[in-house]
Design a protein around this motif. Structure first.
Motif, PDB file in Angstrom:
ATOM      1  N   PHE A  15       0.831  -1.205   0.000  1.00  0.00           N
ATOM      2  CA  PHE A  15       0.000   0.000   0.000  1.00  0.00           C
ATOM      3  C   PHE A  15       0.866   1.255   0.000  1.00  0.00           C
ATOM      4  CE2 PHE A  15      -2.232   3.483   2.059  1.00  0.00           C
ATOM      5  CZ  PHE A  15      -3.403   3.520   1.330  1.00  0.00           C
ATOM      6  N   VAL A  16       1.952   1.252   0.769  1.00  0.00           N
ATOM      7  CA  VAL A  16       2.849   2.419   0.795  1.00  0.00           C
ATOM      8  C   VAL A  16       3.428   2.666  -0.593  1.00  0.00           C
ATOM      9  CG1 VAL A  16       4.963   3.362   1.796  1.00  0.00           C
ATOM     10  CG2 VAL A  16       3.373   2.065   3.232  1.00  0.00           C
ATOM     11  N   ASP A  61       2.668   5.998  -2.895  1.00  0.00           N
ATOM     12  CA  ASP A  61       3.758   6.879  -3.341  1.00  0.00           C
ATOM     13  C   ASP A  61       3.922   6.893  -4.847  1.00  0.00           C
ATOM     14  OD1 ASP A  61       4.300   7.498  -0.708  1.00  0.00           O
ATOM     15  OD2 ASP A  61       5.839   5.949  -0.480  1.00  0.00           O
ATOM     16  N   LYS A  62       3.510   5.824  -5.517  1.00  0.00           N
ATOM     17  CA  LYS A  62       3.721   5.721  -6.961  1.00  0.00           C
ATOM     18  C   LYS A  62       2.869   6.708  -7.746  1.00  0.00           C
ATOM     19  CE  LYS A  62       2.566   1.834  -8.836  1.00  0.00           C
ATOM     20  NZ  LYS A  62       2.551   0.404  -9.199  1.00  0.00           N
ATOM     21  N   ARG A  63       1.699   7.074  -7.186  1.00  0.00           N
ATOM     22  CA  ARG A  63       0.792   8.050  -7.801  1.00  0.00           C
ATOM     23  C   ARG A  63       0.271   7.576  -9.159  1.00  0.00           C
ATOM     24  NH1 ARG A  63       0.887  13.005  -5.441  1.00  0.00           N
ATOM     25  NH2 ARG A  63       0.170  13.986  -7.366  1.00  0.00           N
ATOM     26  N   ALA A  64       0.265   6.280  -9.394  1.00  0.00           N
ATOM     27  CA  ALA A  64      -0.327   5.705 -10.604  1.00  0.00           C
ATOM     28  C   ALA A  64      -1.489   4.835 -10.130  1.00  0.00           C
ATOM     29  CB  ALA A  64       0.699   4.879 -11.381  1.00  0.00           C
ATOM     30  N   TYR A  65      -2.689   5.398 -10.184  1.00  0.00           N
ATOM     31  CA  TYR A  65      -3.841   4.767  -9.552  1.00  0.00           C
ATOM     32  C   TYR A  65      -4.830   4.196 -10.565  1.00  0.00           C
ATOM     33  CZ  TYR A  65      -1.971   7.639  -5.750  1.00  0.00           C
ATOM     34  OH  TYR A  65      -1.153   8.226  -4.829  1.00  0.00           O
ATOM     35  N   GLY A  66      -4.319   3.767 -11.716  1.00  0.00           N
ATOM     36  CA  GLY A  66      -5.215   3.221 -12.730  1.00  0.00           C
ATOM     37  C   GLY A  66      -5.842   1.902 -12.325  1.00  0.00           C
ATOM     38  N   GLU A  67      -5.094   1.092 -11.573  1.00  0.00           N
ATOM     39  CA  GLU A  67      -5.590  -0.210 -11.145  1.00  0.00           C
ATOM     40  C   GLU A  67      -5.744  -0.234  -9.630  1.00  0.00           C
ATOM     41  OE1 GLU A  67      -6.549  -2.730 -13.015  1.00  0.00           O
ATOM     42  OE2 GLU A  67      -6.069  -1.689 -14.878  1.00  0.00           O
ATOM     43  N   PRO A  68      -6.757  -0.926  -9.106  1.00  0.00           N
ATOM     44  CA  PRO A  68      -6.921  -1.031  -7.656  1.00  0.00           C
ATOM     45  C   PRO A  68      -5.887  -1.972  -7.052  1.00  0.00           C
ATOM     46  CG  PRO A  68      -8.596  -2.334  -8.762  1.00  0.00           C
ATOM     47  CD  PRO A  68      -7.848  -1.606  -9.843  1.00  0.00           C
ATOM     48  N   LEU A  69      -5.779  -1.918  -5.734  1.00  0.00           N
ATOM     49  CA  LEU A  69      -4.840  -2.752  -4.990  1.00  0.00           C
ATOM     50  C   LEU A  69      -5.631  -3.641  -4.034  1.00  0.00           C
ATOM     51  CD1 LEU A  69      -1.880  -3.393  -4.090  1.00  0.00           C
ATOM     52  CD2 LEU A  69      -2.174  -1.583  -2.381  1.00  0.00           C
ATOM     53  N   GLN A 100      -8.726   1.714  -3.801  1.00  0.00           N
ATOM     54  CA  GLN A 100      -8.634   2.518  -5.020  1.00  0.00           C
ATOM     55  C   GLN A 100      -8.443   3.977  -4.622  1.00  0.00           C
ATOM     56  OE1 GLN A 100      -9.138   1.645  -8.728  1.00  0.00           O
ATOM     57  NE2 GLN A 100      -7.916   3.494  -8.480  1.00  0.00           N
ATOM     58  N   LEU A 101      -7.341   4.573  -5.075  1.00  0.00           N
ATOM     59  CA  LEU A 101      -7.052   5.981  -4.812  1.00  0.00           C
ATOM     60  C   LEU A 101      -7.380   6.809  -6.040  1.00  0.00           C
ATOM     61  CD1 LEU A 101      -3.701   5.770  -2.822  1.00  0.00           C
ATOM     62  CD2 LEU A 101      -5.722   7.026  -2.076  1.00  0.00           C
ATOM     63  N   THR A 102      -7.897   8.023  -5.812  1.00  0.00           N
ATOM     64  CA  THR A 102      -8.239   8.940  -6.900  1.00  0.00           C
ATOM     65  C   THR A 102      -7.737  10.328  -6.539  1.00  0.00           C
ATOM     66  OG1 THR A 102     -10.242   7.670  -7.374  1.00  0.00           O
ATOM     67  CG2 THR A 102     -10.098   9.887  -8.304  1.00  0.00           C
ATOM     68  N   LEU A 103      -7.038  10.970  -7.466  1.00  0.00           N
ATOM     69  CA  LEU A 103      -6.576  12.348  -7.266  1.00  0.00           C
ATOM     70  C   LEU A 103      -7.693  13.315  -7.637  1.00  0.00           C
ATOM     71  CD1 LEU A 103      -2.991  12.123  -8.784  1.00  0.00           C
ATOM     72  CD2 LEU A 103      -3.534  12.574  -6.396  1.00  0.00           C
ATOM     73  N   TYR A 104      -7.854  14.377  -6.844  1.00  0.00           N
ATOM     74  CA  TYR A 104      -8.856  15.396  -7.158  1.00  0.00           C
ATOM     75  C   TYR A 104      -8.417  16.719  -6.526  1.00  0.00           C
ATOM     76  CZ  TYR A 104     -10.714  15.348  -2.388  1.00  0.00           C
ATOM     77  OH  TYR A 104     -10.851  15.466  -1.038  1.00  0.00           O
ATOM     78  N   GLY A 105      -9.066  17.808  -6.946  1.00  0.00           N
ATOM     79  CA  GLY A 105      -8.822  19.117  -6.340  1.00  0.00           C
ATOM     80  C   GLY A 105      -7.371  19.535  -6.418  1.00  0.00           C
TER      81      GLY A 105
END
Length: 434
Positions: A149-150, A154-162, A177-182
């Motif tokens: 998860f760490v 840190d990779k900031r490539a969230y196209g695929e879930p973990l 699943q991480l998503t960047l916003y704002g």
């Protein structure tokens, strides 16, 4: 502009009247100063009233005033009312969002740009063990400490879930699943997939067990068929043809079972079990020889070695994956086509390509080519002996080697199957310098 003119004439009138009054006492300057002073005192009183209103009772009615001060008070009052309505609407919207998030069975966690916890719903407390009074403001990796998860965060490539187990309950399997916003903020969602994970595990075990159990009867069957085939000249022609068909179908079943067992092993075994240095040119030469045997002289197969790098990985798995791509090119490109096995440098690391100038593939099929048993042309795949599992095996082998598969093809324009390996899988090829 009209109000400013009125204020100017008001000042001019007051100054003029008091100046004329000062002439009576032979002190026009004192009269002018007194007029300006009275005007300043009036405005200072209005400023004081404005300050008092804004400080103590800004939500009440504005002070009574005329002229430009009355306009200022009215405009500020209207602006305050509009702002209050906007704030109320935003608070209502935020409350609805929070209420809807609370109603979700999935965990929802809002993180700031640093990754610190800002807000989460009650499901996150159950799944992730977050506690309202002590975890707010903590960094997410202080609470979810799994190395995968760490690295994912840190990779900031969230196209695929973990997929990981819950940090508070090893029996629960969660999909993150991480998503960047704002302003570079993140939204973390976690879903409980324990039931799906168990069903998938049952499916894998079932396929592995059935495939293993089928192997023994198929071996016995093919053994007897081979024995009968050795005496085919003693059999009637019709029976000999039937025997040949049975041998072909038994061989096809054996290939299918072997591929199913290979897929099961790739799914169950931990990746990176082998970290050997694999020199690519000898590997491609061996695959070229096998592909030429399969082709029977109907294709032109060549090598194009452009890179001096070697791979770190499992040589058997890599040979299986690349062989599948090369054999597919032989089976489906069409007779007389040119097939190139290429190893070259790539911006991401290095790329191993299988290129042909054959019939090509409609791009509509490309997203599904790595699915199990998916076939572009079912009739042709069956005729060529394909199991429909080759590209699924390729995909799993590449995932285990941190690589990806890129496919580029159009009808009648050939196809390129590109395996892109990252820099961390590259080593210097000692054999190339020997």
């Amino acid at each position: 502009m009209k109000l400013w003119s009125l204020e100017f004439w008001r000042l001019a009138w007051l100054a003029g009247v008091l100046t004329l009054a000062g002439l009576v006492f032979d002190a026009p300057g004192l009269g002018l100063a007194l007029g300006v002073g009275i005007y300043l005192v009036f405005h200072l009183r209005q400023l004081h009233a404005l300050h008092h209103w804004l400080t103590h009772s800004r939500h009440g009615d504005p002070p009574e005033a005329s002229g430009i001060w009355g306009e200022i008070f009215d405009r500020l009052h209207h602006h305050q009312k509009a702002q209050a309505k906007t704030q109320q609407r935003l608070r209502s919207t935020l409350q609805r969002i929070q209420d809807s998030s609370e109603a979700m069975s999935d965990s929802v966690v809002m993180l700031d740009r640093r990754g610190d916890l800002e807000w989460w719903n009650s499901a996150a407390e159950t799944m992730l063990g977050l506690k309202t009074h002590q975890d707010r403001g903590q960094h997410i990796t202080n609470l979810i400490r799994a190395p995968r998860f760490v690295e994912y965060f840190d990779k900031r490539a969230y196209g695929e879930p973990l997929t990981l187990t819950s940090p508070i309950d090893d029996r629960r399997v969660l999909q993150f699943q991480l998503t960047l916003y704002g302003d570079d903020e993140r939204l973390l969602m976690a879903r409980d997939i324990t039931r799906l994970h168990r069903l998938e595990q049952m499916r894998r075990d079932f396929v592995a067990n059935v495939s293993h159990e089928l192997r023994t009867p198929l071996t016995v069957l093919t053994g007897y068929l081979e024995t009968y085939a050795d005496h085919a000249e003693l059999m009637p022609p019709r029976l000999a043809r039937s025997l040949s068909q049975m041998q072909g179908q038994a061989k096809r079943m054996q290939n299918l079972v072997d591929d199913l067992l290979m897929l099961s092993r790739l799914e169950i075994d931990q990746p990176n079990a082998h970290n050997e240095h694999v020199s690519v040119p000898p590997l491609l030469e061996a695959i070229q020889h096998d592909a030429e045997s399969l082709s029977g002289g109907h294709h032109q197969i060549s090598l194009d070695i452009q890179s001096q790098q070697a791979l770190r990985g499992d040589p058997k798995e890599l040979r299986s994956a690349i062989s599948n791509l090369a054999f597919n090119a032989v089976r489906y490109s069409g007779e007389g086509c040119h097939i190139v096995l290429r190893w070259r440098d790539h911006p991401a690391g290095a790329a191993l390509e299988i290129e042909d100038d054959g019939e090509g593939i409609d791009p509509v099929h490309i997203p599904r080519l790595t699915e199990r048993f998916y076939r572009v042309d079912k009739g042709r795949s069956t005729a060529t002996g394909g199991t429909g599992l080759g590209l699924a095996i390729v995909k799993h082998v590449l995932l285990r080697h941190d690589a990806r598969l890129e496919i580029s093809s159009y009808p009648d324009q050939g196809a390129v199957f590109r395996c892109v390996f990252p820099h961390k899988r590259m080593v210097e090829d000692q054999a190339a310098h020997a």
